[in-house]
Design a protein around this motif. Structure first.
Motif, PDB file in Angstrom:
ATOM      1  N   LYS A   7     -27.769  -4.100  10.507  1.00 62.17           N
ATOM      2  CA  LYS A   7     -26.715  -3.240   9.990  1.00 62.17           C
ATOM      3  C   LYS A   7     -25.467  -3.408  10.843  1.00 62.17           C
ATOM      4  O   LYS A   7     -25.571  -3.777  12.022  1.00 62.17           O
ATOM      5  N   PRO A   8     -24.295  -3.151  10.260  1.00 62.90           N
ATOM      6  CA  PRO A   8     -23.066  -3.376  11.017  1.00 62.90           C
ATOM      7  C   PRO A   8     -22.928  -2.400  12.176  1.00 62.90           C
ATOM      8  O   PRO A   8     -23.542  -1.336  12.197  1.00 62.90           O
ATOM      9  N   ALA A   9     -22.100  -2.776  13.135  1.00 59.79           N
ATOM     10  CA  ALA A   9     -21.881  -1.938  14.321  1.00 59.79           C
ATOM     11  C   ALA A   9     -21.230  -0.620  13.928  1.00 59.79           C
ATOM     12  O   ALA A   9     -20.561  -0.522  12.897  1.00 59.79           O
ATOM     13  N   GLU A  10     -21.424   0.398  14.751  1.00 62.71           N
ATOM     14  CA  GLU A  10     -20.871   1.732  14.509  1.00 62.71           C
ATOM     15  C   GLU A  10     -19.346   1.659  14.378  1.00 62.71           C
ATOM     16  O   GLU A  10     -18.677   1.095  15.245  1.00 62.71           O
ATOM     17  N   GLY A  11     -18.804   2.203  13.276  1.00 69.69           N
ATOM     18  CA  GLY A  11     -17.362   2.239  13.083  1.00 69.69           C
ATOM     19  C   GLY A  11     -16.775   0.956  12.529  1.00 69.69           C
ATOM     20  O   GLY A  11     -15.563   0.838  12.369  1.00 69.69           O
ATOM     21  N   ALA A  12     -17.625  -0.063  12.240  1.00 73.24           N
ATOM     22  CA  ALA A  12     -17.104  -1.340  11.752  1.00 73.24           C
ATOM     23  C   ALA A  12     -16.798  -1.302  10.261  1.00 73.24           C
ATOM     24  O   ALA A  12     -15.993  -2.088   9.778  1.00 73.24           O
ATOM     25  N   VAL A  13     -17.436  -0.412   9.504  1.00 71.14           N
ATOM     26  CA  VAL A  13     -17.223  -0.344   8.050  1.00 71.14           C
ATOM     27  C   VAL A  13     -16.730   1.045   7.644  1.00 71.14           C
ATOM     28  O   VAL A  13     -16.616   1.942   8.485  1.00 71.14           O
ATOM     29  N   ASN A  14     -16.486   1.231   6.367  1.00 74.65           N
ATOM     30  CA  ASN A  14     -16.002   2.500   5.801  1.00 74.65           C
ATOM     31  C   ASN A  14     -14.694   2.944   6.447  1.00 74.65           C
ATOM     32  O   ASN A  14     -14.608   4.004   7.049  1.00 74.65           O
ATOM     33  N   ARG A  15     -13.680   2.081   6.313  1.00 73.26           N
ATOM     34  CA  ARG A  15     -12.360   2.463   6.795  1.00 73.26           C
ATOM     35  C   ARG A  15     -11.864   3.645   5.972  1.00 73.26           C
ATOM     36  O   ARG A  15     -12.310   3.856   4.845  1.00 73.26           O
ATOM     37  N   ASP A  16     -10.912   4.388   6.523  1.00 77.88           N
ATOM     38  CA  ASP A  16     -10.295   5.452   5.749  1.00 77.88           C
ATOM     39  C   ASP A  16      -9.567   4.816   4.578  1.00 77.88           C
ATOM     40  O   ASP A  16      -9.128   3.659   4.658  1.00 77.88           O
ATOM     41  N   GLY A  17      -9.415   5.576   3.485  1.00 76.88           N
ATOM     42  CA  GLY A  17      -8.763   5.047   2.288  1.00 76.88           C
ATOM     43  C   GLY A  17      -7.310   4.695   2.554  1.00 76.88           C
ATOM     44  O   GLY A  17      -6.784   4.958   3.635  1.00 76.88           O
ATOM     45  N   LYS A  18      -6.676   4.085   1.545  1.00 74.09           N
ATOM     46  CA  LYS A  18      -5.276   3.710   1.715  1.00 74.09           C
ATOM     47  C   LYS A  18      -4.420   4.951   1.892  1.00 74.09           C
ATOM     48  O   LYS A  18      -4.625   5.955   1.204  1.00 74.09           O
ATOM     49  N   ARG A  19      -3.440   4.870   2.789  1.00 76.97           N
ATOM     50  CA  ARG A  19      -2.523   5.992   2.983  1.00 76.97           C
ATOM     51  C   ARG A  19      -1.515   5.981   1.861  1.00 76.97           C
ATOM     52  O   ARG A  19      -0.862   4.977   1.604  1.00 76.97           O
ATOM     53  N   LEU A  20      -1.397   7.129   1.187  1.00 81.07           N
ATOM     54  CA  LEU A  20      -0.540   7.215   0.023  1.00 81.07           C
ATOM     55  C   LEU A  20       0.900   7.468   0.414  1.00 81.07           C
ATOM     56  O   LEU A  20       1.176   8.155   1.398  1.00 81.07           O
ATOM     57  N   GLY A  21       1.816   6.928  -0.380  1.00 80.07           N
ATOM     58  CA  GLY A  21       3.236   7.224  -0.222  1.00 80.07           C
ATOM     59  C   GLY A  21       3.833   6.698   1.060  1.00 80.07           C
ATOM     60  O   GLY A  21       4.665   7.358   1.676  1.00 80.07           O
ATOM     61  N   ARG A  22       3.411   5.525   1.516  1.00 83.21           N
ATOM     62  CA  ARG A  22       3.948   4.961   2.751  1.00 83.21           C
ATOM     63  C   ARG A  22       4.647   3.624   2.494  1.00 83.21           C
ATOM     64  O   ARG A  22       4.467   2.662   3.238  1.00 83.21           O
ATOM     65  N   GLY A  23       5.418   3.580   1.424  1.00 83.14           N
ATOM     66  CA  GLY A  23       6.213   2.389   1.141  1.00 83.14           C
ATOM     67  C   GLY A  23       5.566   1.459   0.140  1.00 83.14           C
ATOM     68  O   GLY A  23       4.346   1.487  -0.067  1.00 83.14           O
ATOM     69  N   GLN A  24       6.407   0.609  -0.497  1.00 83.64           N
ATOM     70  CA  GLN A  24       5.929  -0.282  -1.557  1.00 83.64           C
ATOM     71  C   GLN A  24       4.928  -1.316  -1.045  1.00 83.64           C
ATOM     72  O   GLN A  24       4.002  -1.682  -1.751  1.00 83.64           O
ATOM     73  N   GLY A  25       5.108  -1.740   0.192  1.00 82.91           N
ATOM     74  CA  GLY A  25       4.223  -2.789   0.735  1.00 82.91           C
ATOM     75  C   GLY A  25       2.785  -2.316   0.894  1.00 82.91           C
ATOM     76  O   GLY A  25       1.864  -3.119   0.971  1.00 82.91           O
ATOM     77  N   SER A  26       2.563  -1.011   0.951  1.00 84.43           N
ATOM     78  CA  SER A  26       1.207  -0.493   1.157  1.00 84.43           C
ATOM     79  C   SER A  26       0.371  -0.588  -0.103  1.00 84.43           C
ATOM     80  O   SER A  26      -0.850  -0.450  -0.043  1.00 84.43           O
ATOM     81  N   GLY A  27       1.002  -0.779  -1.257  1.00 83.16           N
ATOM     82  CA  GLY A  27       0.274  -0.812  -2.521  1.00 83.16           C
ATOM     83  C   GLY A  27       0.100   0.567  -3.135  1.00 83.16           C
ATOM     84  O   GLY A  27      -0.352   0.715  -4.260  1.00 83.16           O
ATOM     85  N   LYS A  28       0.421   1.618  -2.385  1.00 81.37           N
ATOM     86  CA  LYS A  28       0.326   2.989  -2.912  1.00 81.37           C
ATOM     87  C   LYS A  28       1.633   3.739  -2.661  1.00 81.37           C
ATOM     88  O   LYS A  28       1.632   4.914  -2.311  1.00 81.37           O
ATOM     89  N   GLY A  29       2.753   3.051  -2.762  1.00 81.93           N
ATOM     90  CA  GLY A  29       4.048   3.696  -2.547  1.00 81.93           C
ATOM     91  C   GLY A  29       4.545   4.301  -3.846  1.00 81.93           C
ATOM     92  O   GLY A  29       3.770   4.544  -4.772  1.00 81.93           O
ATOM     93  N   GLY A  30       5.819   4.554  -3.951  1.00 79.09           N
ATOM     94  CA  GLY A  30       6.420   5.053  -5.195  1.00 79.09           C
ATOM     95  C   GLY A  30       5.855   6.391  -5.599  1.00 79.09           C
ATOM     96  O   GLY A  30       6.109   7.403  -4.963  1.00 79.09           O
ATOM     97  N   THR A  31       5.005   6.407  -6.620  1.00 78.97           N
ATOM     98  CA  THR A  31       4.445   7.672  -7.118  1.00 78.97           C
ATOM     99  C   THR A  31       3.244   8.130  -6.297  1.00 78.97           C
ATOM    100  O   THR A  31       2.709   9.197  -6.537  1.00 78.97           O
ATOM    101  N   ALA A  32       2.787   7.328  -5.374  1.00 75.97           N
ATOM    102  CA  ALA A  32       1.648   7.652  -4.506  1.00 75.97           C
ATOM    103  C   ALA A  32       0.417   8.031  -5.311  1.00 75.97           C
ATOM    104  O   ALA A  32      -0.260   9.018  -5.038  1.00 75.97           O
ATOM    105  N   ALA A  33       0.127   7.262  -6.350  1.00 74.99           N
ATOM    106  CA  ALA A  33      -1.060   7.416  -7.203  1.00 74.99           C
ATOM    107  C   ALA A  33      -1.092   8.735  -7.955  1.00 74.99           C
ATOM    108  O   ALA A  33      -2.143   9.171  -8.407  1.00 74.99           O
TER     109      ALA A  33
END
Length: 150
Positions: A7-33
């Motif tokens: 199994k993977p090392a502790e903390g290596a997987v399950n990153r926090d989701g994308k941060r919303l509303g942090r610019g167009q380059g983040s993929g979740k900018g603009g309307t922030a989903a």
């Protein structure tokens, strides 16, 4: 260790989701989903309890009925057998007042008391209460006691 228990090392997987509303380059900018326009896209939005999207809410569709008398007096009932029980335990002799009932936890301090005719009373008692039922009053007097209304 083999392939079945890797199994993977502790903390290596399950990153926090994308941060919303942090610019167009983040993929979740603009309307922030949140999509375009409407109450849910606005900041500070919270749905009121019972809100059904503008449809007439259930609590307003259903007819009201009944009547609540604001002047109603609520009495706490105490049966004759409870009074007889106090006599049998030798807690009281001859007289039962409101304070006696409060001390023995049959009623609370701010309640009105009504003596009910349930059970049998053998002892001669002088009972003070706010109200008596007809059967309770006759049973107390039949046992040689006295019913006093406060």
């Amino acid at each position: 260790m083999d392939l079945s228990n890797l199994k993977p090392a502790e903390g290596a997987v399950n990153r926090d989701g994308k941060r919303l509303g942090r610019g167009q380059g983040s993929g979740k900018g603009g309307t922030a989903a949140r999509g375009h326009k409407g109450a849910k896209s606005r900041s500070g939005y919270s749905k009121k309890i019972g809100f059904e999207g503008g449809q007439m809410p259930l609590q307003r569709r259903v007819p009201k009925f009944g009547f609540k008398n604001i002047n109603r007096k609520e009495y706490q009932g105490v049966n004759l057998d409870k009074l007889q029980n106090l006599v049998d335990k030798k807690v009281v002799k001859g007289e039962i007042t409101f304070d006696t009932l409060v001390e023995n936890r049959l009623v609370r301090q701010n309640e009105l008391v009504k003596i009910l005719g349930g059970g049998e009373l053998k002892a001669k008692l002088k009972v003070s209460a706010h109200k008596f039922t007809a059967t309770a009053k006759s049973a107390i007097e039949a046992a040689g006691g006295e019913a006093i209304s406060l």
